[in-house]
Design a protein around this motif. Structure first.
Motif, PDB file in Angstrom:
ATOM      1  N   GLY A 153       0.840  -1.199   0.000  1.00  0.00           N
ATOM      2  CA  GLY A 153       0.000   0.000   0.000  1.00  0.00           C
ATOM      3  C   GLY A 153       0.867   1.238   0.000  1.00  0.00           C
ATOM      4  O   GLY A 153       2.033   1.198   0.413  1.00  0.00           O
ATOM      5  N   HIS A 154       0.319   2.332  -0.492  1.00  0.00           N
ATOM      6  CA  HIS A 154       1.076   3.575  -0.533  1.00  0.00           C
ATOM      7  C   HIS A 154       1.519   3.974   0.874  1.00  0.00           C
ATOM      8  O   HIS A 154       0.789   3.779   1.853  1.00  0.00           O
ATOM      9  N   LEU A 155       2.719   4.531   0.967  1.00  0.00           N
ATOM     10  CA  LEU A 155       3.257   4.965   2.258  1.00  0.00           C
ATOM     11  C   LEU A 155       2.636   6.309   2.624  1.00  0.00           C
ATOM     12  O   LEU A 155       2.933   7.335   2.012  1.00  0.00           O
ATOM     13  N   ARG A 156       1.762   6.276   3.616  1.00  0.00           N
ATOM     14  CA  ARG A 156       1.089   7.498   4.038  1.00  0.00           C
ATOM     15  C   ARG A 156       0.559   7.321   5.451  1.00  0.00           C
ATOM     16  O   ARG A 156       0.509   6.205   5.989  1.00  0.00           O
ATOM     17  N   GLU A 157       0.164   8.443   6.038  1.00  0.00           N
ATOM     18  CA  GLU A 157      -0.254   8.455   7.437  1.00  0.00           C
ATOM     19  C   GLU A 157      -1.397   7.486   7.708  1.00  0.00           C
ATOM     20  O   GLU A 157      -1.402   6.755   8.701  1.00  0.00           O
ATOM     21  N   GLU A 158      -2.411   7.483   6.826  1.00  0.00           N
ATOM     22  CA  GLU A 158      -3.591   6.646   7.054  1.00  0.00           C
ATOM     23  C   GLU A 158      -3.234   5.161   7.123  1.00  0.00           C
ATOM     24  O   GLU A 158      -3.913   4.385   7.798  1.00  0.00           O
ATOM     25  N   LYS A 159      -2.187   4.781   6.389  1.00  0.00           N
ATOM     26  CA  LYS A 159      -1.797   3.367   6.328  1.00  0.00           C
ATOM     27  C   LYS A 159      -0.862   2.966   7.473  1.00  0.00           C
ATOM     28  O   LYS A 159      -0.615   1.773   7.666  1.00  0.00           O
ATOM     29  N   ASP A 160      -0.313   3.963   8.196  1.00  0.00           N
ATOM     30  CA  ASP A 160       0.668   3.668   9.249  1.00  0.00           C
ATOM     31  C   ASP A 160       1.708   2.688   8.708  1.00  0.00           C
ATOM     32  O   ASP A 160       1.995   1.640   9.289  1.00  0.00           O
ATOM     33  N   SER A 161       2.279   3.061   7.567  1.00  0.00           N
ATOM     34  CA  SER A 161       2.955   2.107   6.684  1.00  0.00           C
ATOM     35  C   SER A 161       4.196   1.440   7.271  1.00  0.00           C
ATOM     36  O   SER A 161       4.577   0.355   6.826  1.00  0.00           O
ATOM     37  N   LEU A 162       4.864   2.064   8.235  1.00  0.00           N
ATOM     38  CA  LEU A 162       6.103   1.504   8.768  1.00  0.00           C
ATOM     39  C   LEU A 162       5.926   0.791  10.110  1.00  0.00           C
ATOM     40  O   LEU A 162       6.901   0.404  10.745  1.00  0.00           O
ATOM     41  N   ARG A 163       4.680   0.590  10.519  1.00  0.00           N
ATOM     42  CA  ARG A 163       4.450  -0.027  11.830  1.00  0.00           C
ATOM     43  C   ARG A 163       5.033  -1.441  11.895  1.00  0.00           C
ATOM     44  O   ARG A 163       5.593  -1.849  12.909  1.00  0.00           O
ATOM     45  N   ALA A 164       4.909  -2.204  10.812  1.00  0.00           N
ATOM     46  CA  ALA A 164       5.471  -3.562  10.811  1.00  0.00           C
ATOM     47  C   ALA A 164       6.994  -3.521  10.885  1.00  0.00           C
ATOM     48  O   ALA A 164       7.623  -4.387  11.512  1.00  0.00           O
ATOM     49  N   ALA A 165       7.586  -2.515  10.250  1.00  0.00           N
ATOM     50  CA  ALA A 165       9.052  -2.358  10.338  1.00  0.00           C
ATOM     51  C   ALA A 165       9.473  -2.071  11.773  1.00  0.00           C
ATOM     52  O   ALA A 165      10.445  -2.644  12.285  1.00  0.00           O
ATOM     53  N   TYR A 166       8.737  -1.179  12.435  1.00  0.00           N
ATOM     54  CA  TYR A 166       9.051  -0.866  13.832  1.00  0.00           C
ATOM     55  C   TYR A 166       8.868  -2.106  14.714  1.00  0.00           C
ATOM     56  O   TYR A 166       9.660  -2.351  15.633  1.00  0.00           O
ATOM     57  N   ALA A 167       7.826  -2.886  14.420  1.00  0.00           N
ATOM     58  CA  ALA A 167       7.591  -4.114  15.187  1.00  0.00           C
ATOM     59  C   ALA A 167       8.738  -5.100  14.987  1.00  0.00           C
ATOM     60  O   ALA A 167       9.157  -5.790  15.932  1.00  0.00           O
ATOM     61  N   ALA A 168       9.244  -5.171  13.763  1.00  0.00           N
ATOM     62  CA  ALA A 168      10.327  -6.121  13.460  1.00  0.00           C
ATOM     63  C   ALA A 168      11.572  -5.836  14.293  1.00  0.00           C
ATOM     64  O   ALA A 168      12.339  -6.754  14.616  1.00  0.00           O
ATOM     65  N   ARG A 169      11.787  -4.584  14.650  1.00  0.00           N
ATOM     66  CA  ARG A 169      12.942  -4.229  15.495  1.00  0.00           C
ATOM     67  C   ARG A 169      12.844  -4.882  16.878  1.00  0.00           C
ATOM     68  O   ARG A 169      13.869  -5.047  17.557  1.00  0.00           O
ATOM     69  N   LEU A 170      11.629  -5.199  17.316  1.00  0.00           N
ATOM     70  CA  LEU A 170      11.398  -5.713  18.672  1.00  0.00           C
ATOM     71  C   LEU A 170      11.416  -7.237  18.737  1.00  0.00           C
ATOM     72  O   LEU A 170      11.228  -7.811  19.815  1.00  0.00           O
TER      73      LEU A 170
END
Length: 328
Positions: A153-170
């Motif tokens: 999906g397009h990278l934008r605020e509504e999609k919270d597009s990097l949340r999975a990336a942030y989760a992967a760090r944990l």
């Protein structure tokens, strides 16, 4: 009928509104109608008018209603219409909704989030997608790289597009999860954020915007898809995942719950990467849980058939024609 359909997305755009308009054009023409998809409307005659996006299409809707008050108008509600523009631009958004003879909502919970008096205009339409036969075989090389998780999906605020990336760090060190994101950056800020994340997060890769074939290859190569949006009108990528048998990890927003159902096992609290990381690790480590999600999306696949989407379009059209005749 001669139908004019307006979308804010230009020809060639990979935005969801353009894909929806082109799919509806095909479905309506196969039902015997002629359809003209436009991005601007100047008052030309037609037998019925379909507007994708209540707020963005308001000028065209006003023009159609002024020039052709006795003809049927259908307005399809997007996630931003329902969950943002109703509040930020109530006059324009509610005008379009009230002017419509029929409304189309793209998930089963839309009626909860629009004015009660408009709910009887609403037809629920599940966007369709091609079946598993349209997807390529997984590439062995991709599977060898680790446990593939895609975000499309397009990278934008509504999609919270990097949340999975942030989760992967944990994730724990023993996790083999690799998050691969595909989509056009909405602006330079999003591009910079994605590039910075890729540079500092060995579990994350951003591919930019992909064509349909490459996006399907990414889905085929993945074991799970994450849709982390903070608002959705009913994402077609969820339909695609269900039809492909690809398990989904989804934020617990109405636009996802309205597609996947209250009893779906793969929800996490919107915006919470710790909870998302825990769920991703569980799906990686627990084959039974992964199997449950796969079974659930496969059971839902029948909702997203082209013939059902076509029937819902025809229902909305009939409702609009009937209301129009009652008004006149």
């Amino acid at each position: 009928m001669r139908i004019t359909m307006i979308t804010p997305a230009q020809p060639g755009s990979k935005a969801g509104n353009r894909a929806t308009a082109e799919r509806w054009e095909t479905l309506l023409e196969s039902a015997g109608h002629s359809v003209d998809v436009v991005t601007e409307y100047h008052g030309e005659p037609c037998d019925a008018f379909i507007a994708l996006h209540a707020w963005r299409s308001v000028d065209a809707i006003r023009k159609f209603r002024t020039n052709w008050p006795e003809r049927p108008l259908i307005v399809a509600l997007t996630g931003t219409d329902i969950y943002r523009h109703q509040q930020e631009f109530p006059e324009e958004t509610l005008y379009s909704m009230e002017a419509a003879d029929a409304l189309i909502g793209l998930h089963s919970l839309v009626a909860r989030d629009i004015p009660t008096e408009l709910a009887d205009k609403l037809t629920t339409l599940y966007q369709s997608a091609d079946g598993p036969e349209a997807f390529p075989e997984p590439r062995k090389k991709a599977q060898e790289r680790g446990f593939g998780v895609c975000v499309i999906g397009h990278l934008r605020e509504e999609k919270d597009s990097l949340r999975a990336a942030y989760a992967a760090r944990l994730l724990p060190d023993d996790s083999r999860i690799q998050v691969v994101c595909a989509g056009k950056a909405y602006n330079e800020d999003w591009r910079a954020k994605a590039e910075q994340e890729m540079a500092s997060n060995p579990r994350f890769q951003w591919l930019g915007e992909l064509d349909k074939g490459d996006a399907r290859q990414l889905m085929a190569d993945s074991l799970v898809m994450v849709i982390s949006s903070v608002m959705e009108g009913g994402a077609n990528v969820v339909s695609e995942a269900c039809r492909a048998g690809l398990p989904v990890i989804a934020s617990d927003i109405p636009g996802n719950v309205g597609l996947l159902g209250n009893d779906y096992a793969g929800y996490f609290p919107v915006g919470k990467e710790r909870a998302l990381a825990d769920l991703l690790y569980k799906v990686e480590q627990d084959p039974e849980f992964l199997g449950t999600l796969k079974h659930q999306v496969s059971q839902l696949a029948g909702h997203f058939m082209p013939e059902k989407e076509q029937a819902a379009l025809e229902q909305a059209l009939r409702q609009a024609v009937q209301r129009c005749s009652e008004r006149h």
